[in-house]
Design a protein around this motif. Structure first.
Motif, PDB file in Angstrom:
ATOM      1  N   PHE A  17      66.127  19.026  20.639  1.00 52.09           N
ATOM      2  CA  PHE A  17      65.041  18.628  21.525  1.00 52.09           C
ATOM      3  C   PHE A  17      65.225  19.266  22.904  1.00 52.09           C
ATOM      4  O   PHE A  17      64.266  19.737  23.511  1.00 52.09           O
ATOM      5  CB  PHE A  17      64.991  17.103  21.640  1.00 52.09           C
ATOM      6  N   ARG A  20      64.109  22.851  23.045  1.00 53.61           N
ATOM      7  CA  ARG A  20      62.649  22.927  23.035  1.00 53.61           C
ATOM      8  C   ARG A  20      62.074  22.451  24.363  1.00 53.61           C
ATOM      9  O   ARG A  20      61.102  23.019  24.862  1.00 53.61           O
ATOM     10  CB  ARG A  20      62.092  22.115  21.880  1.00 53.61           C
ATOM     11  N   ALA A  21      62.656  21.413  24.953  1.00 52.56           N
ATOM     12  CA  ALA A  21      62.152  20.877  26.224  1.00 52.56           C
ATOM     13  C   ALA A  21      62.293  21.901  27.335  1.00 52.56           C
ATOM     14  O   ALA A  21      61.368  22.081  28.138  1.00 52.56           O
ATOM     15  CB  ALA A  21      62.881  19.583  26.579  1.00 52.56           C
ATOM     16  N   CYS A  22      63.428  22.569  27.402  1.00 61.25           N
ATOM     17  CA  CYS A  22      63.627  23.575  28.453  1.00 61.25           C
ATOM     18  C   CYS A  22      62.650  24.734  28.290  1.00 61.25           C
ATOM     19  O   CYS A  22      62.126  25.248  29.269  1.00 61.25           O
ATOM     20  CB  CYS A  22      65.067  24.082  28.457  1.00 61.25           C
ATOM     21  N   THR A  24      59.683  24.540  26.918  1.00 61.02           N
ATOM     22  CA  THR A  24      58.333  24.053  27.190  1.00 61.02           C
ATOM     23  C   THR A  24      58.151  23.643  28.642  1.00 61.02           C
ATOM     24  O   THR A  24      57.212  24.078  29.311  1.00 61.02           O
ATOM     25  CB  THR A  24      58.001  22.853  26.278  1.00 61.02           C
ATOM     26  N   LEU A  25      59.051  22.803  29.140  1.00 54.45           N
ATOM     27  CA  LEU A  25      58.887  22.239  30.484  1.00 54.45           C
ATOM     28  C   LEU A  25      59.284  23.205  31.591  1.00 54.45           C
ATOM     29  O   LEU A  25      58.726  23.154  32.687  1.00 54.45           O
ATOM     30  CB  LEU A  25      59.715  20.955  30.617  1.00 54.45           C
ATOM     31  N   PRO A  35      67.591  16.165  28.548  1.00 53.06           N
ATOM     32  CA  PRO A  35      67.089  16.075  27.183  1.00 53.06           C
ATOM     33  C   PRO A  35      67.422  14.729  26.547  1.00 53.06           C
ATOM     34  O   PRO A  35      66.601  14.151  25.845  1.00 53.06           O
ATOM     35  CB  PRO A  35      67.786  17.219  26.452  1.00 53.06           C
ATOM     36  N   ILE A  38      64.991  12.103  28.038  1.00 52.27           N
ATOM     37  CA  ILE A  38      63.628  12.279  27.541  1.00 52.27           C
ATOM     38  C   ILE A  38      63.551  11.889  26.073  1.00 52.27           C
ATOM     39  O   ILE A  38      62.620  11.204  25.647  1.00 52.27           O
ATOM     40  CB  ILE A  38      63.147  13.729  27.749  1.00 52.27           C
ATOM     41  N   TRP A  39      64.537  12.314  25.270  1.00 48.04           N
ATOM     42  CA  TRP A  39      64.530  12.005  23.838  1.00 48.04           C
ATOM     43  C   TRP A  39      64.574  10.494  23.615  1.00 48.04           C
ATOM     44  O   TRP A  39      63.809   9.955  22.825  1.00 48.04           O
ATOM     45  CB  TRP A  39      65.697  12.703  23.133  1.00 48.04           C
TER      46      TRP A  39
END
Length: 101
Positions: A17, A20-22, A24-25, A35, A38-39
């Motif tokens: 996650f 993917r977050a880095c 995307t964000l 992460p 947020i997860w």
């Protein structure tokens, strides 16, 4: 907390996650993002989010959240509760801003 042998560990789910977050964000750059925090937050809120309010369709929402979390909404919520119950310092820091004293 024990994970079934066939399922990825919670740490692996959070790592996936986070990558993917880095992307995307933060557009792939490194930044101040938790992460884990947020997860856990998404995992805890996902169950409520998938319970349709009157007149609101949740078609595919549980599937989308499961894709983001790496496991079903129910499994993610269970793991998040387990992480918070264990009292690991990293989890306490990740969750600190979500709760009031």
């Amino acid at each position: 907390m024990s994970d079934s042998p066939a399922a990825p560990s919670t740490a692996a789910l959070v790592e996936r996650f986070g990558e993917r977050a880095c992307m995307t964000l933060l557009d792939g750059r490194h930044g101040v993002v938790s992460p884990l925090g947020i997860w856990v937050l998404i995992a805890l809120l996902a169950t409520s989010a998938t319970e349709a309010a009157p007149g609101v369709s949740d078609d595919g929402l549980a599937d989308e959240l499961a894709e983001v979390l790496g496991v079903s909404v129910e499994e993610a919520a269970r793991r998040a509760r387990d992480l918070l119950a264990e009292g690991h310092p990293a989890v306490a820091l990740a969750a600190a801003l979500w709760s009031s004293p």
